[in-house]
Design a protein around this motif. Sequence first.
Motif, mmCIF file in Angstrom:
data_model
loop_
_atom_site.group_PDB
_atom_site.id
_atom_site.type_symbol
_atom_site.label_atom_id
_atom_site.label_comp_id
_atom_site.label_asym_id
_atom_site.label_seq_id
_atom_site.Cartn_x
_atom_site.Cartn_y
_atom_site.Cartn_z
ATOM 1 N N LEU A 1 -6.188 0.031 -7.247
ATOM 2 C CA LEU A 1 -5.242 -1.073 -7.131
ATOM 3 C C LEU A 1 -4.977 -1.727 -8.473
ATOM 4 O O LEU A 1 -5.762 -1.587 -9.417
ATOM 5 C CB LEU A 1 -5.762 -2.128 -6.152
ATOM 6 N N LEU B 1 -11.853 -4.090 0.145
ATOM 7 C CA LEU B 1 -10.715 -4.587 -0.625
ATOM 8 C C LEU B 1 -10.509 -6.078 -0.385
ATOM 9 O O LEU B 1 -10.243 -6.836 -1.330
ATOM 10 C CB LEU B 1 -9.456 -3.816 -0.256
ATOM 11 N N THR C 1 -1.216 2.974 -10.524
ATOM 12 C CA THR C 1 -0.823 1.661 -10.014
ATOM 13 C C THR C 1 -0.511 0.709 -11.158
ATOM 14 O O THR C 1 0.400 -0.110 -11.047
ATOM 15 C CB THR C 1 -1.922 1.054 -9.115
ATOM 16 N N LEU D 1 -11.093 2.632 -3.943
ATOM 17 C CA LEU D 1 -10.136 1.537 -4.066
ATOM 18 C C LEU D 1 -9.382 1.736 -5.377
ATOM 19 O O LEU D 1 -9.992 1.768 -6.447
ATOM 20 C CB LEU D 1 -10.858 0.191 -4.081
ATOM 21 N N VAL E 1 -1.619 -1.284 -4.077
ATOM 22 C CA VAL E 1 -2.761 -0.459 -3.708
ATOM 23 C C VAL E 1 -2.264 0.949 -3.433
ATOM 24 O O VAL E 1 -1.204 1.135 -2.817
ATOM 25 C CB VAL E 1 -3.465 -1.010 -2.444
ATOM 26 N N VAL F 1 0.859 -1.180 0.000
ATOM 27 C CA VAL F 1 0.000 0.000 0.000
ATOM 28 C C VAL F 1 0.896 1.230 0.000
ATOM 29 O O VAL F 1 1.757 1.379 0.878
ATOM 30 C CB VAL F 1 -0.934 0.025 1.228
#
Length: 266
Positions: free
Chosen positions: A72, A177, A29, A70, A47, A22
């Motif tokens: 990712l 997540l 990403t 979110l 993430v 993270v």
Amino acid sequence: MNAAGLRRALVRPGGLWTSLDVVERVGSTNSDLVARAAELGEGAVLVAEEQTSGRGRLDRSWTAPPRSGLFLSVLLKPDVPVDRWGWLPLLTGVAAATGLARAAGADFALKWPNDLMVRVGGEERKAGGILAERVGSDGVVIGIGVNVTLREDELPVPQAGSLALANAVSTDRDPLLRALLRSLEDWYGVWRAANGDAHASRLQETYAAGCSTLGLTVRAELPGDRSLIGEAVAIDGDGRLVVTTPDGKDHPIGAGDIVHLRPNGR
């Protein structure tokens, strides 16, 4: 987001997810994971709390306030025939929709090929999207973006939505997540066990059942500045959208932008 807690919940021996990082802020990403793919094994997850140059299909930008969603990407290396890899974005859509629906208590629909839709005030709006990119000869990086807590005044465009605006029961990003990645691991495992066969894995059937594009009159904007209008009637065995034009001809569409039309065709 609690990186250590997420790793404890998701990274385990024999599981798909092999690493999970993270980061506070990143351009994209997908771009970062693509750049690092050669040194990573399958199942790497990246993430971000914030993306400054997030990307969607057709080079569109994806913007959202920090910690509002979110953001990712995951690295997959499917040991199935390459001609079946086109199902991966659709598989990710099914996995995200089913996992998030359970965790958030909100209903999702899939707009072909890779948009996650929610209902806000009776109107279908885009709350998430998926972008898949080939990496070398054996890998695919799949990016997922989902609007979670965005308010109406924070939306990048008026037709966007979020879980909060869809009256989700939960907007806690950590359990969301976890639910998304567990669902993706399950669906990917079933699809891979079926050697990428979308029919045998029930992926084709499940995608079609959740696809709000089917049954609508649509305008397909195709490569080469072409377009056609017709009824979206099926998802074929290659994951293509089949559009039947007024002359009765079926057109399987593998790439393009799909616009859901109102009954008057506008």
